[in-house]
Write an enzyme that holds these catalytic residues in place. Sequence first.
Site, PDB file in Angstrom:
ATOM      1  N   HIS A 145       0.842  -1.198   0.000  1.00 30.52           N
ATOM      2  CA  HIS A 145       0.000   0.000   0.000  1.00 30.52           C
ATOM      3  C   HIS A 145       0.874   1.243   0.000  1.00 30.52           C
ATOM      4  O   HIS A 145       2.115   1.153   0.041  1.00 30.52           O
ATOM      5  CB  HIS A 145      -0.952  -0.004   1.206  1.00 30.52           C
ATOM      6  CG  HIS A 145      -0.296   0.014   2.541  1.00 30.52           C
ATOM      7  ND1 HIS A 145       0.321   1.124   3.080  1.00 30.52           N
ATOM      8  CD2 HIS A 145      -0.134  -0.974   3.465  1.00 30.52           C
ATOM      9  CE1 HIS A 145       0.802   0.834   4.275  1.00 30.52           C
ATOM     10  NE2 HIS A 145       0.551  -0.441   4.527  1.00 30.52           N
ATOM     11  N   CYS A 196       3.547  -4.378   6.532  1.00 29.51           N
ATOM     12  CA  CYS A 196       3.264  -4.368   5.095  1.00 29.51           C
ATOM     13  C   CYS A 196       4.452  -3.819   4.309  1.00 29.51           C
ATOM     14  O   CYS A 196       5.461  -3.425   4.879  1.00 29.51           O
ATOM     15  CB  CYS A 196       2.035  -3.499   4.810  1.00 29.51           C
ATOM     16  SG  CYS A 196       0.515  -4.121   5.556  1.00 29.51           S
TER      17      CYS A 196
END
Length: 154
Positions: free
Chosen positions: A118, A130
């Site tokens: 992301h 992430c």
Amino acid sequence: MGLRFQGTVYPCTIGKTGITSHKMEGDGATPRGTHRIVGMLYRPDRMARPTDWAKPIGPLDLWSDDVNDRDYNKLVRAPYPHRHEQLRRAGPLYDLIILTDWNWPYAVKGRGSAIFIHQYRRPGFPTEGCIGLSRRHLHRIAPRIKHHTRLIIA
């Protein structure tokens, strides 16, 4: 080193505690290994659909990160009484999310959830586990990525 995609290396960020071979829920680490891209989510009110297989993020969409819930590490909808992440946020962090198969579709409780690719908050600022990219780079990669593209975290 960055994220290499189709011959180009893009600067990226990883989890605040680095890379691990023993990922646990909430440890802030990015899991080492070979992962597959299994989906893409986007905000249709903020951007055009990046690929024909991308799914829109609706106002009730959440991601379960509650290890005690049967829907752990899955897309769920509000109202949802268990611990979760809001996918539709005021800021741009989750305007475009590339989903990996980390601990999915059959999640092992406590092994970690939601390893996404992301947008990062800012260059060099770590994620909760992430992979983070600049908005420009994320939007450059998204239309060219395919289902089951490999994400290798060495």
